[in-house]
Motif scaffolding. Structure first.
Motif, PDB file in Angstrom:
ATOM      1  N   HIS A 519      -8.293 -43.514  11.435  1.00  0.00           N
ATOM      2  CA  HIS A 519      -9.134 -44.629  11.837  1.00  0.00           C
ATOM      3  C   HIS A 519     -10.563 -44.185  11.591  1.00  0.00           C
ATOM      4  O   HIS A 519     -11.162 -43.531  12.423  1.00  0.00           O
ATOM      5  CB  HIS A 519      -8.918 -44.992  13.297  1.00  0.00           C
ATOM      6  N   CYS A 520     -11.066 -44.525  10.415  1.00  0.00           N
ATOM      7  CA  CYS A 520     -12.330 -43.981   9.937  1.00  0.00           C
ATOM      8  C   CYS A 520     -13.421 -44.068  11.005  1.00  0.00           C
ATOM      9  O   CYS A 520     -13.844 -45.153  11.396  1.00  0.00           O
ATOM     10  CB  CYS A 520     -12.774 -44.731   8.684  1.00  0.00           C
ATOM     11  N   ASP A 521     -13.840 -42.889  11.511  1.00  0.00           N
ATOM     12  CA  ASP A 521     -14.871 -42.866  12.548  1.00  0.00           C
ATOM     13  C   ASP A 521     -16.178 -42.296  12.006  1.00  0.00           C
ATOM     14  O   ASP A 521     -16.980 -41.726  12.739  1.00  0.00           O
ATOM     15  CB  ASP A 521     -14.397 -42.069  13.774  1.00  0.00           C
ATOM     16  N   SER A 522     -16.377 -42.448  10.709  1.00  0.00           N
ATOM     17  CA  SER A 522     -17.597 -41.956  10.076  1.00  0.00           C
ATOM     18  C   SER A 522     -18.822 -42.585  10.729  1.00  0.00           C
ATOM     19  O   SER A 522     -18.815 -43.757  11.116  1.00  0.00           O
ATOM     20  CB  SER A 522     -17.576 -42.294   8.586  1.00  0.00           C
ATOM     21  N   VAL A 523     -19.888 -41.815  10.804  1.00  0.00           N
ATOM     22  CA  VAL A 523     -21.141 -42.343  11.346  1.00  0.00           C
ATOM     23  C   VAL A 523     -21.667 -43.491  10.485  1.00  0.00           C
ATOM     24  O   VAL A 523     -22.456 -44.312  10.960  1.00  0.00           O
ATOM     25  CB  VAL A 523     -22.217 -41.238  11.456  1.00  0.00           C
ATOM     26  N   VAL A 525     -20.019 -46.088   9.401  1.00  0.00           N
ATOM     27  CA  VAL A 525     -19.439 -47.388   9.728  1.00  0.00           C
ATOM     28  C   VAL A 525     -19.346 -47.672  11.221  1.00  0.00           C
ATOM     29  O   VAL A 525     -18.979 -48.792  11.610  1.00  0.00           O
ATOM     30  CB  VAL A 525     -18.039 -47.526   9.101  1.00  0.00           C
ATOM     31  N   LYS A 526     -19.655 -46.714  12.049  1.00  0.00           N
ATOM     32  CA  LYS A 526     -19.590 -46.932  13.485  1.00  0.00           C
ATOM     33  C   LYS A 526     -20.963 -47.314  14.030  1.00  0.00           C
ATOM     34  O   LYS A 526     -21.997 -46.860  13.540  1.00  0.00           O
ATOM     35  CB  LYS A 526     -19.093 -45.669  14.201  1.00  0.00           C
ATOM     36  N   ARG A 527     -20.947 -48.158  15.061  1.00  0.00           N
ATOM     37  CA  ARG A 527     -22.203 -48.586  15.676  1.00  0.00           C
ATOM     38  C   ARG A 527     -23.016 -47.343  16.065  1.00  0.00           C
ATOM     39  O   ARG A 527     -22.505 -46.440  16.721  1.00  0.00           O
ATOM     40  CB  ARG A 527     -21.923 -49.444  16.903  1.00  0.00           C
ATOM     41  N   PRO A 528     -24.291 -47.274  15.658  1.00  0.00           N
ATOM     42  CA  PRO A 528     -25.092 -46.070  15.877  1.00  0.00           C
ATOM     43  C   PRO A 528     -25.155 -45.647  17.344  1.00  0.00           C
ATOM     44  O   PRO A 528     -25.266 -46.480  18.251  1.00  0.00           O
ATOM     45  CB  PRO A 528     -26.475 -46.476  15.371  1.00  0.00           C
ATOM     46  N   GLN A 529     -25.074 -44.335  17.538  1.00  0.00           N
ATOM     47  CA  GLN A 529     -25.205 -43.747  18.867  1.00  0.00           C
ATOM     48  C   GLN A 529     -25.710 -42.327  18.719  1.00  0.00           C
ATOM     49  O   GLN A 529     -25.730 -41.757  17.626  1.00  0.00           O
ATOM     50  CB  GLN A 529     -23.861 -43.752  19.592  1.00  0.00           C
ATOM     51  N   LEU A 530     -26.123 -41.731  19.834  1.00  0.00           N
ATOM     52  CA  LEU A 530     -26.606 -40.356  19.826  1.00  0.00           C
ATOM     53  C   LEU A 530     -25.447 -39.372  19.880  1.00  0.00           C
ATOM     54  O   LEU A 530     -24.446 -39.598  20.556  1.00  0.00           O
ATOM     55  CB  LEU A 530     -27.525 -40.103  21.027  1.00  0.00           C
ATOM     56  N   HIS A 531     -25.610 -38.273  19.136  1.00  0.00           N
ATOM     57  CA  HIS A 531     -24.736 -37.100  19.245  1.00  0.00           C
ATOM     58  C   HIS A 531     -23.254 -37.446  19.127  1.00  0.00           C
ATOM     59  O   HIS A 531     -22.428 -37.019  19.925  1.00  0.00           O
ATOM     60  CB  HIS A 531     -25.014 -36.362  20.555  1.00  0.00           C
ATOM     61  N   LYS A 532     -22.938 -38.235  18.111  1.00  0.00           N
ATOM     62  CA  LYS A 532     -21.534 -38.555  17.844  1.00  0.00           C
ATOM     63  C   LYS A 532     -20.870 -37.403  17.105  1.00  0.00           C
ATOM     64  O   LYS A 532     -21.422 -36.854  16.154  1.00  0.00           O
ATOM     65  CB  LYS A 532     -21.426 -39.827  17.004  1.00  0.00           C
ATOM     66  N   THR A 533     -19.674 -37.040  17.535  1.00  0.00           N
ATOM     67  CA  THR A 533     -18.892 -36.023  16.841  1.00  0.00           C
ATOM     68  C   THR A 533     -17.912 -36.706  15.899  1.00  0.00           C
ATOM     69  O   THR A 533     -17.145 -37.566  16.320  1.00  0.00           O
ATOM     70  CB  THR A 533     -18.107 -35.148  17.836  1.00  0.00           C
ATOM     71  N   GLN A 534     -17.987 -36.338  14.638  1.00  0.00           N
ATOM     72  CA  GLN A 534     -17.093 -36.921  13.637  1.00  0.00           C
ATOM     73  C   GLN A 534     -15.897 -35.997  13.463  1.00  0.00           C
ATOM     74  O   GLN A 534     -16.023 -34.869  13.001  1.00  0.00           O
ATOM     75  CB  GLN A 534     -17.839 -37.086  12.309  1.00  0.00           C
ATOM     76  N   ARG A 535     -14.729 -36.472  13.870  1.00  0.00           N
ATOM     77  CA  ARG A 535     -13.530 -35.642  13.819  1.00  0.00           C
ATOM     78  C   ARG A 535     -13.142 -35.332  12.377  1.00  0.00           C
ATOM     79  O   ARG A 535     -13.267 -36.162  11.496  1.00  0.00           O
ATOM     80  CB  ARG A 535     -12.379 -36.336  14.542  1.00  0.00           C
ATOM     81  N   SER A 536     -12.651 -34.128  12.170  1.00  0.00           N
ATOM     82  CA  SER A 536     -12.259 -33.733  10.826  1.00  0.00           C
ATOM     83  C   SER A 536     -11.137 -32.700  10.895  1.00  0.00           C
ATOM     84  O   SER A 536     -11.060 -31.909  11.840  1.00  0.00           O
ATOM     85  CB  SER A 536     -13.452 -33.159  10.059  1.00  0.00           C
ATOM     86  N   GLN A 573     -16.412 -40.771  -0.645  1.00  0.00           N
ATOM     87  CA  GLN A 573     -15.999 -39.816   0.382  1.00  0.00           C
ATOM     88  C   GLN A 573     -17.000 -38.669   0.496  1.00  0.00           C
ATOM     89  O   GLN A 573     -17.333 -38.226   1.598  1.00  0.00           O
ATOM     90  CB  GLN A 573     -14.610 -39.262   0.054  1.00  0.00           C
ATOM     91  N   ALA A 574     -17.501 -38.198  -0.647  1.00  0.00           N
ATOM     92  CA  ALA A 574     -18.493 -37.120  -0.623  1.00  0.00           C
ATOM     93  C   ALA A 574     -19.772 -37.575   0.080  1.00  0.00           C
ATOM     94  O   ALA A 574     -20.361 -36.826   0.879  1.00  0.00           O
ATOM     95  CB  ALA A 574     -18.798 -36.660  -2.046  1.00  0.00           C
ATOM     96  N   LEU A 575     -20.199 -38.803  -0.189  1.00  0.00           N
ATOM     97  CA  LEU A 575     -21.397 -39.311   0.472  1.00  0.00           C
ATOM     98  C   LEU A 575     -21.156 -39.537   1.957  1.00  0.00           C
ATOM     99  O   LEU A 575     -22.083 -39.414   2.778  1.00  0.00           O
ATOM    100  CB  LEU A 575     -21.862 -40.600  -0.203  1.00  0.00           C
ATOM    101  N   GLN A 576     -19.929 -39.868   2.328  1.00  0.00           N
ATOM    102  CA  GLN A 576     -19.596 -39.961   3.753  1.00  0.00           C
ATOM    103  C   GLN A 576     -19.782 -38.608   4.427  1.00  0.00           C
ATOM    104  O   GLN A 576     -20.287 -38.532   5.555  1.00  0.00           O
ATOM    105  CB  GLN A 576     -18.152 -40.437   3.907  1.00  0.00           C
ATOM    106  N   GLU A 577     -19.396 -37.539   3.735  1.00  0.00           N
ATOM    107  CA  GLU A 577     -19.596 -36.194   4.287  1.00  0.00           C
ATOM    108  C   GLU A 577     -21.088 -35.882   4.401  1.00  0.00           C
ATOM    109  O   GLU A 577     -21.545 -35.323   5.411  1.00  0.00           O
ATOM    110  CB  GLU A 577     -18.922 -35.143   3.397  1.00  0.00           C
ATOM    111  N   TRP A 578     -21.848 -36.259   3.381  1.00  0.00           N
ATOM    112  CA  TRP A 578     -23.280 -35.996   3.414  1.00  0.00           C
ATOM    113  C   TRP A 578     -23.978 -36.821   4.493  1.00  0.00           C
ATOM    114  O   TRP A 578     -24.936 -36.345   5.129  1.00  0.00           O
ATOM    115  CB  TRP A 578     -23.906 -36.280   2.045  1.00  0.00           C
ATOM    116  N   ALA A 579     -23.501 -38.011   4.726  1.00  0.00           N
ATOM    117  CA  ALA A 579     -24.100 -38.834   5.780  1.00  0.00           C
ATOM    118  C   ALA A 579     -23.984 -38.140   7.131  1.00  0.00           C
ATOM    119  O   ALA A 579     -24.924 -38.178   7.941  1.00  0.00           O
ATOM    120  CB  ALA A 579     -23.423 -40.200   5.824  1.00  0.00           C
ATOM    121  N   TYR A 580     -22.848 -37.503   7.378  1.00  0.00           N
ATOM    122  CA  TYR A 580     -22.679 -36.805   8.660  1.00  0.00           C
ATOM    123  C   TYR A 580     -23.581 -35.575   8.736  1.00  0.00           C
ATOM    124  O   TYR A 580     -24.133 -35.263   9.792  1.00  0.00           O
ATOM    125  CB  TYR A 580     -21.225 -36.414   8.862  1.00  0.00           C
ATOM    126  N   ILE A 581     -23.748 -34.888   7.605  1.00  0.00           N
ATOM    127  CA  ILE A 581     -24.652 -33.730   7.583  1.00  0.00           C
ATOM    128  C   ILE A 581     -26.072 -34.173   7.932  1.00  0.00           C
ATOM    129  O   ILE A 581     -26.757 -33.548   8.766  1.00  0.00           O
ATOM    130  CB  ILE A 581     -24.618 -33.056   6.193  1.00  0.00           C
TER     131      ILE A 581
END
Length: 746
Positions: A519-523, A525-536, A573-581
């Motif tokens: 269940h894609c929980d990438s930052v 696509v999820k409603r913005p919030q502080l200090h979200k942990t993206q499971r991996s 997918q690579a940009l999704q990883e970079w977005a979390y970084i």
């Protein structure tokens, strides 16, 4: 499993047979195709022509239901007189045999939306001849949600292509849910309900799945008469094609959910109300007719009878889910036994040969569904009169905690996807081994395998694997080899870079073993919030490494559409990883209070979203415009057009009037990234900038209200037109993005 040689008509066939060790159910003997061999054969021939055009002349097809004496569903491949000869026990088996030839001899692939069917000039011969039989009596397809998350806006040409894919994939037990509201309308009007009652009961087109299960009522509606007519006509064509392929369509049954007006029309009727999610009146708290009320079987029988009449017969199998993600009013096993018996009695009232197919998803609520409650429901009908879908078999199977569903036959399913999200994910080891473990389970009642994604058009590799496993005598021994074969067939040529890329992906992002649900929980696509942990469950470097190989292969494979699709997907997918970084940088600089560095981090994050939208815009299967325009194309007037566009936008975003299931059905599509996800993050960074400048704490509650009012709700009500066709060159954009980001990971 046995491997043997058979001699037939002077030809020696190499045969792989997987002999089932699971229990046989004579009660299911009539759940089979009723269409004659000649009709099935013609249907397969037509499908082959649609797939390869004039090259059809190189193939010969025969459907012969008697050629396997043991009754297994099987196909044979041979070369005779320069032609590829395909023989199948059913149309589905023959179609799957054709697909097997395409993949492993001609090195082609037909998938949901992209295909590569560049046949060699001379068709490669099959030598020695091959016969493959499956132990899985049924190969089921669809989640009850798939029709809403993926199929809702389809016309007949799109359905025809998909039905071809189903046959090629060996699927013989598909859900067929279109047009049921037109049947319900007839039934309810004849019982005295008004059209207004039904308008408040049926959900809108994009939310029909949940209205049907009694989760919600009325949201996204009302349905127009043109909608009913369109879907009814479509269902006639869908059912005819399914049956002519030799498939066994699963039709809907009555689960007990009724319009609210039942309390007015039948004041003595016993009803209770069900609650789902965070919906409130007038869209929540649906009405459930008590299973012991005489109206229950009466309504159920009326619906089944009317449906059989409309669709010229039945294959005697019906789906009904009364308590999907909703707890019954009582945990008393006696109540649950009577509830189950009532659902089945409603089916029997319209079809004395009915078999109940039930999703096993409700058993995920383990606190409620203890052994006594589970057994009561499963034993509410005679053994073998119900088939249970072990819906999430690859992650949370139930056959092994319920003594094989307490004796009821079950189908081991790969659910895999929630909401049609696009993030890369898979459980390759479980999918490769799980069905065989279920078959070998002591006292197993397994009767098939299934695909039950909530949404499709994502992670194609997992569905190709599962469809092949359903016909295998044992698990693939070396998945690296399978990955190389997959790449070869998908692109039509051998290429060491893409072969290596898929091997890396199957060992990392597609090898989740920690029970994580897709269940894609990438930052992003999820409603913005502080200090979200993206499971991996994988290392981002593995994604980057696979990305390297795809980019390296682009000069050789760039003209192949399936490759371009995958290049967009791996870049996304690579940009999704970079977005979390960059999100982590954003949070660190905000916490430190350094406004200058925070602004720099915000710019980097927003640029990543912009680059993601840019690469997505280069392929037609990643465009918001397609989803919206396909919705509008079904409309017959401006009012419908506006309603359908609202349905399309709301499902992807707020999923309800006030964000009741916000972002559940998120999609990384061009247009949606730019005008929705990016705009939310722009508001978030502006809000955080103001907080830093004024020395105030971030008010999460206030921000949620602001983003709802300023971005989310306006997007669902807008009517901006988005491109229906791609813009920009995939290869050029992918290379530019790779060159821009990849050095930063070193």
């Amino acid at each position: 499993m046995t491997s043997t040689l058979l001699r037939c008509c002077g030809v020696i066939f190499l045969v792989h047979l997987c002999l089932s060790i699971a229990k046989e159910f004579s009660t299911l003997a009539h759940i089979r195709t009723k269409v004659d061999d000649a009709t099935q054969q013609q249907t397969v021939e037509d499908m082959i022509f649609r797939t390869v055009g004039d090259r059809f002349s190189g193939f010969s097809v025969t459907v012969d239901s008697s050629f396997m004496p043991m009754g297994n569903e099987a196909f044979q491949l041979d070369t005779v007189g320069g032609k590829i000869v395909i023989r199948g026990t059913t149309g589905v088996a023959a179609a799957h045999g054709f697909n097997h030839y395409l993949k492993y001899y001609a090195r082609c692939q037909v998938s949901w939306t992209v295909q590569q069917v560049n046949l060699p000039g001379v068709l490669p011969p099959v030598s020695p001849a091959v016969t493959i039989a499956t132990a899985n009596r049924y190969r089921y397809y669809q989640n009850v949600c798939t029709v809403s998350y993926s199929f809702v806006w389809w016309d007949w040409p799109r359905w025809e292509r998909h039905l071809d894919w189903m046959a090629l994939s060996g699927i013989n037990l598909p859900l067929a849910f279109n047009g049921q509201e037109a049947i319900w309308q007839r039934v309810y009007l004849s019982l005295g309900f008004t059209q207004k009652d039904l308008d408040e009961h049926f959900g809108g087109p994009a939310f029909l799945a949940w209205a049907r299960m009694g989760n919600i009522r009325g949201w996204g509606g009302p349905l127009s008469q043109s909608w009913h007519q369109n879907q009814l006509a479509l269902q006639h064509r869908i059912l005819a094609r399914m049956r002519n392929f030799g498939m066994i369509p699963v039709l809907p049954g009555f689960a007990g959910h009724v319009p609210a007006a039942i309390t007015r029309l039948y004041p003595k009727a016993a009803v209770s109300r069900l609650q789902w999610g965070r919906f409130t009146d007038p869209y929540c708290c649906t009405y459930l007719l008590d299973p012991q009320d005489p109206l229950f079987s009466h309504i159920g029988g009326m619906f089944i009878s009317e449906m059989i009449k409309e669709f010229n017969g039945t294959n005697h199998i019906y789906n009904a889910d009364t308590f999907n993600e909703m707890r019954p009013k009582s945990s008393d096993p006696d109540y649950l036994a009577k509830a189950g018996a009532a659902v089945y009695a409603g089916m029997l009232a319209g079809d004395p040969q009915a078999i109940w197919l039930m999703q096993g998803w409700l058993f995920q609520d383990r606190d409620y569904w203890q052994p006594a409650q589970t057994k009561a429901l499963l034993h509410s009908v005679a053994q073998g009169k119900m088939i249970v879908l072990d819906l999430f078999g690859e992650v949370q199977p139930f056959y092994n905690t319920t003594d094989s569903f307490y004796g009821q036959p079950f189908i081991w399913c790969m659910l895999h996807n929630f909401g049609g999200n696009l993030g890369m994910y898979g459980t390759v080891k479980s999918v490769n081994q799980g069905p065989f473990l279920a078959q070998k389970y002591l006292g197993s009642t397994m009767v098939g395998t299934g695909l039950t994604p909530e949404g499709i058009d994502q992670n194609y590799v997992m569905y190709e694997l599962m469809n092949e496993v359903a016909w295998m005598p044992q698990p693939f021994q070396i998945l690296d080899n399978w990955a190389s074969d997959y790449a070869w067939s998908r692109y039509g040529v051998k290429n060491s870079n893409v072969s290596k890329a898929w091997q890396i992906l199957l060992r990392s992002v597609y090898d989740c073993e920690n029970g994580f649900k897709d269940h894609c929980d990438s930052v992003v696509v999820k409603r913005p919030q502080l200090h979200k942990t993206q499971r991996s469950w994988y290392k981002p470097e593995d994604v980057f490494s696979a990305w390297d190989h795809f980019v390296s292969a682009s000069d050789d494979l760039g003209l192949i559409d399936s490759f371009r699709y995958d290049l967009v997907d791996i870049t996304r997918q690579a940009l999704q990883e970079w977005a979390y970084i960059y999100y982590q940088d954003l949070m660190q600089t905000y916490t430190s209070g350094d406004l200058t560095k925070f602004r720099d981090a915000a710019e980097m994050f927003q640029q990543t979203l912009s680059d993601m939208d840019k690469i997505l815009s280069t392929h037609q299967n990643f465009l918001l415009g397609r989803w919206i325009e396909d919705a509008k194309a079904l409309a017959t007037n401006d009012q419908e057009r506006s309603l359908y566009e609202f349905n399309a936008r709301n499902q992807l975003t707020l999923w309800g009037p006030n964000g009741e299931i916000v972002d559940y059905a998120n999609k990384q599509w061009s247009g949606l990234v730019a005008d929705y996800y990016s705009e939310r993050w722009s508001l978030m960074t502006k809000t955080l900038t103001t907080a830093l400048m004024e020395g105030k704490k971030f008010n999460h509650t206030a921000f949620q209200e602001d983003v709802f009012q300023q971005v989310e709700q306006p997007f669902t009500l807008a009517n901006k037109t988005y491109p229906y066709y791609p813009t920009g060159d995939t290869l050029q954009v992918a290379k530019e993005v790779h060159q821009k980001y990849r050095p930063r990971s070193s």
